[in-house]
Design an enzyme around this catalytic site. Structure first.
Site, mmCIF file in Angstrom:
data_model
loop_
_atom_site.group_PDB
_atom_site.id
_atom_site.type_symbol
_atom_site.label_atom_id
_atom_site.label_comp_id
_atom_site.label_asym_id
_atom_site.label_seq_id
_atom_site.Cartn_x
_atom_site.Cartn_y
_atom_site.Cartn_z
ATOM 1 N N ARG A 64 0.826 -1.228 -0.030
ATOM 2 C CA ARG A 64 -0.514 -0.062 -0.105
ATOM 3 C C ARG A 64 0.757 0.760 -0.248
ATOM 4 N NH1 ARG A 64 -4.498 -1.132 3.514
ATOM 5 N NH2 ARG A 64 -5.164 0.862 2.249
ATOM 6 N N GLN A 95 -10.759 10.378 6.961
ATOM 7 C CA GLN A 95 -10.558 8.671 7.189
ATOM 8 C C GLN A 95 -9.243 8.490 6.326
ATOM 9 O OE1 GLN A 95 -14.589 6.534 7.185
ATOM 10 N NE2 GLN A 95 -15.512 8.534 6.310
ATOM 11 N N ASN A 96 -9.135 9.065 5.608
ATOM 12 C CA ASN A 96 -7.955 8.257 4.870
ATOM 13 C C ASN A 96 -6.576 8.212 5.706
ATOM 14 O OD1 ASN A 96 -10.164 8.335 3.221
ATOM 15 N ND2 ASN A 96 -9.166 10.293 1.682
ATOM 16 N N HIS A 113 -8.291 7.470 10.728
ATOM 17 C CA HIS A 113 -8.224 5.850 11.055
ATOM 18 C C HIS A 113 -6.685 5.941 10.822
ATOM 19 C CE1 HIS A 113 -12.492 4.825 9.383
ATOM 20 N NE2 HIS A 113 -12.014 5.008 10.712
ATOM 21 N N CYS A 124 3.822 0.080 23.846
ATOM 22 C CA CYS A 124 4.032 1.025 24.553
ATOM 23 C C CYS A 124 3.418 2.471 24.375
ATOM 24 C CB CYS A 124 5.137 1.644 25.094
ATOM 25 S SG CYS A 124 5.852 2.041 23.292
ATOM 26 N N CYS A 140 10.531 -2.502 19.011
ATOM 27 C CA CYS A 140 10.559 -0.452 19.519
ATOM 28 C C CYS A 140 11.986 -0.303 20.263
ATOM 29 C CB CYS A 140 9.297 -0.121 20.351
ATOM 30 S SG CYS A 140 9.106 1.000 21.976
ATOM 31 N N PRO A 207 -20.689 9.459 -5.747
ATOM 32 C CA PRO A 207 -21.411 9.540 -7.439
ATOM 33 C C PRO A 207 -22.572 8.549 -6.833
ATOM 34 C CG PRO A 207 -19.062 8.447 -7.449
ATOM 35 C CD PRO A 207 -19.196 9.075 -6.201
HETATM 36 C C1 BJW Z 1 -16.323 8.675 -4.535
HETATM 37 C C2 BJW Z 1 -14.822 8.701 -6.188
HETATM 38 C C3 BJW Z 1 -15.354 10.018 -6.452
HETATM 39 C C4 BJW Z 1 -15.668 6.310 -5.444
HETATM 40 N N1 BJW Z 1 -15.502 10.656 -6.101
HETATM 41 N N2 BJW Z 1 -16.459 9.952 -4.286
HETATM 42 C C5 BJW Z 1 -21.254 -0.040 15.077
HETATM 43 C C6 BJW Z 1 -22.436 -0.924 14.160
HETATM 44 C C7 BJW Z 1 -21.912 -1.834 13.252
HETATM 45 C C8 BJW Z 1 -20.411 -2.419 13.877
HETATM 46 C C9 BJW Z 1 -19.933 -1.116 14.304
HETATM 47 C C10 BJW Z 1 -19.851 -0.297 15.381
HETATM 48 N N3 BJW Z 1 -19.364 0.485 15.539
HETATM 49 C C11 BJW Z 1 -18.021 -0.005 15.836
HETATM 50 C C12 BJW Z 1 -18.335 -1.139 14.699
HETATM 51 C C13 BJW Z 1 -17.025 -2.472 14.350
HETATM 52 C C14 BJW Z 1 -16.232 -1.732 12.835
HETATM 53 C C15 BJW Z 1 -17.100 -1.327 11.765
HETATM 54 O O1 BJW Z 1 -17.440 -0.064 11.901
HETATM 55 N N4 BJW Z 1 -17.699 -2.780 11.387
HETATM 56 C C16 BJW Z 1 -18.192 -2.143 9.708
HETATM 57 C C17 BJW Z 1 -17.707 -2.515 8.827
HETATM 58 C C18 BJW Z 1 -20.022 -3.208 10.173
HETATM 59 N N5 BJW Z 1 -15.337 -0.434 13.807
HETATM 60 C C19 BJW Z 1 -14.520 -0.478 14.360
HETATM 61 O O2 BJW Z 1 -13.947 -1.493 14.397
HETATM 62 C C20 BJW Z 1 -13.200 0.448 14.569
HETATM 63 N N6 BJW Z 1 -12.872 0.844 15.860
HETATM 64 C C21 BJW Z 1 -14.038 1.082 17.244
HETATM 65 O O3 BJW Z 1 -15.167 1.297 16.280
HETATM 66 O O4 BJW Z 1 -14.106 0.300 18.013
HETATM 67 C C22 BJW Z 1 -14.070 0.222 19.150
HETATM 68 C C23 BJW Z 1 -15.288 -0.909 19.015
HETATM 69 C C24 BJW Z 1 -14.273 -2.109 18.797
HETATM 70 C C25 BJW Z 1 -14.834 -3.663 19.153
HETATM 71 C C26 BJW Z 1 -16.131 -4.009 18.655
HETATM 72 C C27 BJW Z 1 -17.398 -2.897 18.899
HETATM 73 C C28 BJW Z 1 -16.374 -1.478 18.711
HETATM 74 C C29 BJW Z 1 -12.702 1.035 14.021
HETATM 75 C C30 BJW Z 1 -12.538 0.978 12.278
HETATM 76 C C31 BJW Z 1 -11.679 1.256 11.812
HETATM 77 C C32 BJW Z 1 -11.414 1.231 10.381
HETATM 78 N N7 BJW Z 1 -10.435 1.537 9.107
HETATM 79 C C33 BJW Z 1 -10.635 0.667 7.741
HETATM 80 C C34 BJW Z 1 -8.689 0.400 7.392
HETATM 81 C C35 BJW Z 1 -8.085 0.045 7.302
HETATM 82 C C36 BJW Z 1 -6.736 -0.399 7.479
HETATM 83 C C37 BJW Z 1 -5.549 -0.363 5.462
HETATM 84 O O5 BJW Z 1 -6.412 0.358 5.458
HETATM 85 O O6 BJW Z 1 -4.192 -0.995 5.897
HETATM 86 O O7 BJW Z 1 -10.202 2.655 7.290
HETATM 87 S S1 BJW Z 1 -11.692 0.033 7.038
HETATM 88 C C38 BJW Z 1 -11.351 1.522 5.859
HETATM 89 O O8 BJW Z 1 -12.975 1.115 5.909
HETATM 90 C C39 BJW Z 1 -11.266 2.564 6.384
HETATM 91 C C40 BJW Z 1 -11.255 3.457 5.442
HETATM 92 O O9 BJW Z 1 -11.127 4.198 6.575
HETATM 93 C C41 BJW Z 1 -12.907 2.659 6.100
HETATM 94 C C42 BJW Z 1 -14.155 3.678 5.415
HETATM 95 O O10 BJW Z 1 -14.197 3.437 4.067
HETATM 96 P P1 BJW Z 1 -14.779 4.803 3.216
HETATM 97 O O11 BJW Z 1 -13.247 5.829 3.321
HETATM 98 O O12 BJW Z 1 -15.963 5.195 2.912
HETATM 99 O O13 BJW Z 1 -14.352 4.087 1.882
HETATM 100 P P2 BJW Z 1 -15.151 2.469 0.915
HETATM 101 O O14 BJW Z 1 -14.645 2.602 -0.320
HETATM 102 O O15 BJW Z 1 -16.315 2.414 1.709
HETATM 103 O O16 BJW Z 1 -16.233 3.349 -0.281
HETATM 104 C C43 BJW Z 1 -15.887 4.871 -0.832
HETATM 105 C C44 BJW Z 1 -16.808 5.998 -1.449
HETATM 106 O O17 BJW Z 1 -15.985 6.455 -2.756
HETATM 107 C C45 BJW Z 1 -17.888 5.199 -1.832
HETATM 108 O O18 BJW Z 1 -19.167 5.223 -1.412
HETATM 109 C C46 BJW Z 1 -17.126 5.364 -3.743
HETATM 110 O O19 BJW Z 1 -18.970 5.764 -4.164
HETATM 111 C C47 BJW Z 1 -16.795 6.625 -3.470
HETATM 112 N N8 BJW Z 1 -16.485 7.389 -4.202
HETATM 113 N N9 BJW Z 1 -14.989 7.151 -6.374
HETATM 114 C C48 BJW Z 1 -16.455 10.458 -4.844
HETATM 115 N N10 BJW Z 1 -14.412 10.240 -8.117
#
Ligand code: BJW
Length: 245
Positions: A64, A95-96, A113, A124, A140, A207
Site C-alpha cells: 500500500r 478517514q484516509n 484512522h 507502549c 521498538c 457518485p
Molecule cells: C467517490 C469517487 C470519486 C468513488 N469522488 N466519491 C456499529 C455498528 C456496526 C459495526 C460497528 C459499530 N461500531 C463499531 C463497529 C465495528 C467496526 C465497523 O464499523 N464495522 C462495519 C464495517 C460493520 N468498526 C471498528 O472496528 C472501528 N473501531 C471501533 O469501533 O472500536 C470500538 C469497537 C471495537 C470492537 C467492537 C465494537 C467497537 C475501527 C474502524 C477502522 C476502519 N479502518 C479501515 C482500515 C484501514 C486498514 C488499511 O487501510 O490498511 O479504514 S476500514 C476502511 O474503511 C478504512 C476506511 O477509512 C474506512 C471507510 O471507508 P471509506 O473511506 O468510506 O471508503 P469506501 O471504499 O468504503 O467508500 C468509497 C466511497 O467513495 C464510495 O461510496 C464511492 O461511491 C465513493 N467514490 N470514487 C467521490 N471520484
C-alpha cells in the site's frame, strides 16, 4: 436548491473518505476495484491478523505504501487546502490514511484512522514517522515491543483526542461537506449526525447514494474534484487550484 458557495460560510468541515483520493489513483476499499475485493480485511486489517502473521500484514502494508507513494494530490485536495488558506476556518476530518490532504497543503487535518507513514509500538504506543519499514527493524527501541502500522484496524479504538477534536469542529461548523465515503464504518459514520444536529448545511459529494444520504440536504452526484469545483465556483483563487500544476 442552488449550489451554495464556500465563501458564504464561516466554519467549514470537509469530511473525507477513500473516494476523495480515487482520482489520485488510490484504490477505494469497497465497490468495483476496492481493496477488500482482493484482500480479506480479516487477514490484513485487524490486530488478530497481525498477531497471527505479522509478515503478511507488513507485506500488505508495504504494498500500500509503495502504491500511495506514486500518487499525488488531485484538484479536490488542492482546492480544500487553498480554501483553508483563504477562508476563515476550514477543517478536514478524514478517514484516509494516505496523507494526501497534507501533501496538498492542508494543515488542520484530523486523521480518524491513522496514517500510512507512521508506525507505533503495540506495547507502549510510542509512534514514529517511518517511510520504509523492513522486517528486521520491527522492534521498538524504548520497550522492545513490536512496531505495527499506526492505522486504526477493525476492532481498534480510534484515538480519543483525535475524535474529540473532530467532534468539536463538526459540532461548530455551518457547512459540512462529506466527500467519497460509503458511510458504513463506525464510529466515523455517525460523526455527520453532529453536523445535522448542529444545524449546519450538509452536502454529500459521492457518485453513489449511501446509507447516510438521507441526512444531507444537498447531494452532488459526481466525482470529488468536479463537485468541489461547483462549490467553489465564483472564487477565482479556488478555481485556480483545480488546474494541474
Ligand atoms: C467517490 C469517487 C470519486 C468513488 N469522488 N466519491 C456499529 C455498528 C456496526 C459495526 C460497528 C459499530 N461500531 C463499531 C463497529 C465495528 C467496526 C465497523 O464499523 N464495522 C462495519 C464495517 C460493520 N468498526 C471498528 O472496528 C472501528 N473501531 C471501533 O469501533 O472500536 C470500538 C469497537 C471495537 C470492537 C467492537 C465494537 C467497537 C475501527 C474502524 C477502522 C476502519 N479502518 C479501515 C482500515 C484501514 C486498514 C488499511 O487501510 O490498511 O479504514 S476500514 C476502511 O474503511 C478504512 C476506511 O477509512 C474506512 C471507510 O471507508 P471509506 O473511506 O468510506 O471508503 P469506501 O471504499 O468504503 O467508500 C468509497 C466511497 O467513495 C464510495 O461510496 C464511492 O461511491 C465513493 N467514490 N470514487 C467521490 N471520484
Amino acid at each position: 436548491m442552488v449550489d451554495p458557495s464556500l465563501r458564504d460560510f464561516e466554519r467549514i468541515v470537509f469530511f473525507t473518505g477513500a473516494g476523495m483520493s480515487a482520482e489520485s489513483g488510490v484504490p477505494t476499499y469497497r465497490g468495483a476495484g476496492g481493496i477488500w475485493r482482493e484482500y480479506d480485511y480479516r487477514r490484513y486489517a485487524c490486530q488478530t491478523a497481525f498477531a497471527r502473521d505479522p509478515d503478511a500484514v507488513w507485506e500488505f502494508h508495504n504494498f500500500r505504501r509503495e502504491l500511495v507513494s506514486r500518487c499525488h494530490p488531485n484538484g479536490g485536495h488542492r482546492l480544500i487546502a487553498w480554501a483553508e488558506a483563504l477562508l476563515p476556518r476550514v477543517t478536514v476530518v478524514t478517514q484516509n490514511i494516505d496523507g494526501l490532504h497534507q501533501a496538498a497543503g492542508s494543515r488542520r487535518v484530523f486523521e480518524l484512522h491513522g496514517n500510512l507513514w507512521r508506525v507505533r509500538c503495540a506495547s507502549c504506543r510510542t509512534s514514529v514517522q517511518d517511510e520504509h519499514v523492513v522486517r528486521h527493524e520491527l522492534r521498538c527501541p524504548s520497550c522492545g515491543g513490536w512496531w505495527r502500522p499506526d492505522i486504526v484496524w477493525f476492532g481498534d479504538m480510534l484515538r480519543s483526542d483525535v475524535v474529540m477534536d473532530a467532534e468539536r469542529a463538526i459540532r461548530g461548523c455551518d457547512l459540512f461537506v462529506s466527500i467519497g465515503t460509503s458511510a458504513v464504518v463506525y464510529p466515523a459514520a455517525e460523526l455527520p449526525l453532529l453536523a445535522v444536529r448542529g444545524g449546519a448545511l450538509c452536502v454529500e459529494v459521492n457518485p453513489e447514494e449511501t446509507p447516510a444520504s438521507e441526512h444531507y440536504q444537498l447531494h452532488l452526484r459526481g466525482p470529488a474534484t468536479a463537485m468541489l469545483a461547483r462549490l467553489a465556483a465564483g472564487i477565482p483563487e479556488l478555481d485556480a487550484a483545480l488546474v494541474d500544476p
